[in-house]
Design a protein around this motif. Structure first.
Motif, mmCIF file in Angstrom:
data_model
loop_
_atom_site.group_PDB
_atom_site.id
_atom_site.type_symbol
_atom_site.label_atom_id
_atom_site.label_comp_id
_atom_site.label_asym_id
_atom_site.label_seq_id
_atom_site.Cartn_x
_atom_site.Cartn_y
_atom_site.Cartn_z
ATOM 1 N N ILE A 35 0.882 -1.173 0.000
ATOM 2 C CA ILE A 35 0.000 0.000 0.000
ATOM 3 C C ILE A 35 0.913 1.214 0.000
ATOM 4 N N ILE A 36 0.800 2.046 -1.018
ATOM 5 C CA ILE A 36 1.744 3.149 -1.197
ATOM 6 C C ILE A 36 1.158 4.473 -0.727
ATOM 7 N N ALA A 37 1.863 5.114 0.202
ATOM 8 C CA ALA A 37 1.563 6.480 0.627
ATOM 9 C C ALA A 37 2.609 7.354 -0.044
ATOM 10 N N ALA A 38 2.200 8.027 -1.106
ATOM 11 C CA ALA A 38 3.147 8.753 -1.960
ATOM 12 C C ALA A 38 3.134 10.241 -1.637
ATOM 13 N N ASN A 39 4.267 10.750 -1.211
ATOM 14 C CA ASN A 39 4.382 12.175 -0.875
ATOM 15 C C ASN A 39 5.203 12.913 -1.917
ATOM 16 N N ASP A 40 4.808 14.161 -2.148
ATOM 17 C CA ASP A 40 5.632 15.093 -2.911
ATOM 18 C C ASP A 40 5.150 16.496 -2.578
ATOM 19 N N ILE A 41 5.985 17.477 -2.865
ATOM 20 C CA ILE A 41 5.621 18.859 -2.575
ATOM 21 C C ILE A 41 4.639 19.404 -3.612
ATOM 22 N N SER A 42 4.658 18.796 -4.804
ATOM 23 C CA SER A 42 3.769 19.213 -5.889
ATOM 24 C C SER A 42 2.869 18.052 -6.286
ATOM 25 N N PRO A 43 1.591 18.322 -6.547
ATOM 26 C CA PRO A 43 0.677 17.231 -6.915
ATOM 27 C C PRO A 43 0.875 16.710 -8.340
ATOM 28 N N ILE A 44 1.549 17.472 -9.183
ATOM 29 C CA ILE A 44 1.578 17.164 -10.618
ATOM 30 C C ILE A 44 2.042 15.735 -10.900
ATOM 31 N N ASN A 45 3.254 15.390 -10.497
ATOM 32 C CA ASN A 45 3.797 14.072 -10.804
ATOM 33 C C ASN A 45 3.274 12.983 -9.890
ATOM 34 N N VAL A 46 3.137 13.293 -8.608
ATOM 35 C CA VAL A 46 2.791 12.243 -7.645
ATOM 36 C C VAL A 46 1.364 11.736 -7.849
ATOM 37 N N GLU A 47 0.460 12.608 -8.265
ATOM 38 C CA GLU A 47 -0.906 12.151 -8.512
ATOM 39 C C GLU A 47 -0.974 11.268 -9.754
ATOM 40 N N GLU A 48 -0.078 11.495 -10.690
ATOM 41 C CA GLU A 48 0.043 10.633 -11.864
ATOM 42 C C GLU A 48 0.529 9.250 -11.446
ATOM 43 N N VAL A 49 1.484 9.208 -10.518
ATOM 44 C CA VAL A 49 1.993 7.938 -9.996
ATOM 45 C C VAL A 49 0.871 7.163 -9.318
ATOM 46 N N VAL A 50 0.127 7.841 -8.463
ATOM 47 C CA VAL A 50 -0.976 7.202 -7.729
ATOM 48 C C VAL A 50 -2.046 6.693 -8.688
ATOM 49 N N ALA A 51 -2.394 7.511 -9.666
ATOM 50 C CA ALA A 51 -3.405 7.096 -10.651
ATOM 51 C C ALA A 51 -2.946 5.863 -11.421
ATOM 52 N N GLY A 52 -1.655 5.823 -11.769
ATOM 53 C CA GLY A 52 -1.109 4.667 -12.482
ATOM 54 C C GLY A 52 -1.168 3.399 -11.640
ATOM 55 N N ILE A 53 -0.858 3.519 -10.355
ATOM 56 C CA ILE A 53 -0.914 2.364 -9.448
ATOM 57 C C ILE A 53 -2.344 1.864 -9.322
ATOM 58 N N ARG A 54 -3.275 2.793 -9.127
ATOM 59 C CA ARG A 54 -4.688 2.404 -8.983
ATOM 60 C C ARG A 54 -5.234 1.768 -10.256
ATOM 61 N N ALA A 55 -4.796 2.279 -11.407
ATOM 62 C CA ALA A 55 -5.264 1.742 -12.694
ATOM 63 C C ALA A 55 -4.860 0.281 -12.866
ATOM 64 N N LYS A 56 -3.782 -0.126 -12.199
ATOM 65 C CA LYS A 56 -3.322 -1.515 -12.267
ATOM 66 C C LYS A 56 -3.847 -2.351 -11.105
ATOM 67 N N GLY A 57 -4.801 -1.788 -10.354
ATOM 68 C CA GLY A 57 -5.415 -2.529 -9.258
ATOM 69 C C GLY A 57 -4.713 -2.386 -7.922
ATOM 70 N N GLY A 58 -3.703 -1.520 -7.850
ATOM 71 C CA GLY A 58 -2.972 -1.319 -6.601
ATOM 72 C C GLY A 58 -3.639 -0.309 -5.696
ATOM 73 N N ARG A 59 -3.107 -0.198 -4.501
ATOM 74 C CA ARG A 59 -3.631 0.754 -3.525
ATOM 75 C C ARG A 59 -2.595 1.834 -3.255
ATOM 76 N N ALA A 60 -3.032 3.086 -3.403
ATOM 77 C CA ALA A 60 -2.118 4.211 -3.202
ATOM 78 C C ALA A 60 -2.897 5.488 -2.972
ATOM 79 N N ASN A 61 -2.318 6.372 -2.174
ATOM 80 C CA ASN A 61 -2.862 7.715 -1.961
ATOM 81 C C ASN A 61 -1.714 8.709 -2.001
#
Length: 198
Positions: A35-61
């Motif tokens: 389960i990935i808790a992804a932090n970054d100072i900017s939402p631009i890249n990190v939200e793309e990472v989270v969306a990619g993980i979720r699209a493959k059935g993973g869990r991330a925020n």
């Protein structure tokens, strides 16, 4: 390579997860069931990472905060705890890397580099380390890429990473009796291997 499967259902908090090794670790560990808790100072890249993980059935925020600020670091740890009930692994990856000769470097760039690369890791390790200490287990992995190198015009970055390497040793000494392991790695492959053997 199979022991990394032990990350299945573990909550892995990664700072600077929007790019570089942090992003690669987020994607790889999510594929292995973490389960990935992804932090970054900017939402631009990190939200793309989270969306990619979720699209493959993973869990991330995603958690958008500045790790170099104590309140920001504490908010990340509290939010992840509130959401998932625990933090099993902290990966300190957030970093800034100004490429300016030291004699030309602005004081703000120097401070920001050390604030993110060293103080941020300290603040995150302190907050997450307290949670792990109470639980009696946990892993803190510090990405120390560049420590010991002599790259031209990266003095502030390398000074911070050298400090992070020593911080890792001190944290390991203090937290080992409480069942918390503190590791360091310089590359993606080393990071995976460290977590695999943790």
């Amino acid at each position: 390579m199979e022991r990394i499967n032990s990350v299945k259902d573990k909550v892995v908090l990664i700072t600077g997860a929007g790019k570089g090794i942090g992003r690669k670790l987020a994607e790889e560990l999510a594929a292995r069931g973490a389960i990935i808790a992804a932090n970054d100072i900017s939402p631009i890249n990190v939200e793309e990472v989270v969306a990619g993980i979720r699209a493959k059935g993973g869990r991330a925020n995603s958690y958008i905060e500045d790790v170099a600020k104590k309140v920001g670091a504490q908010m990340i740890v509290k939010s992840v705890e509130d959401e998932f009930g625990k933090i099993d692994v902290l990966v300190n990856h957030a970093a800034v890397e100004p490429h300016t000769p030291l004699l030309d470097m602005d004081e703000w760039d120097w401070h920001r580099s050390l604030d993110v690369n060293l103080t941020g890791a300290f603040l995150m390790s302190q907050s997450a380390g307290r949670v792990m200490k109470m639980k009696g287990s946990g892993v803190i992995l510090n990405l120390v890429a560049g420590a010991g190198e002599r790259e031209k015009e990266a003095g502030a970055f390398l000074a911070g990473k050298a400090g992070l390497a020593e911080l890792s040793h001190q944290l390991a000494r203090e937290l080992h009796p409480d069942g918390v392991r503190v590791l360091e790695a310089a590359t993606f492959e080393e990071a995976l291997k460290a977590l695999e053997e943790a």
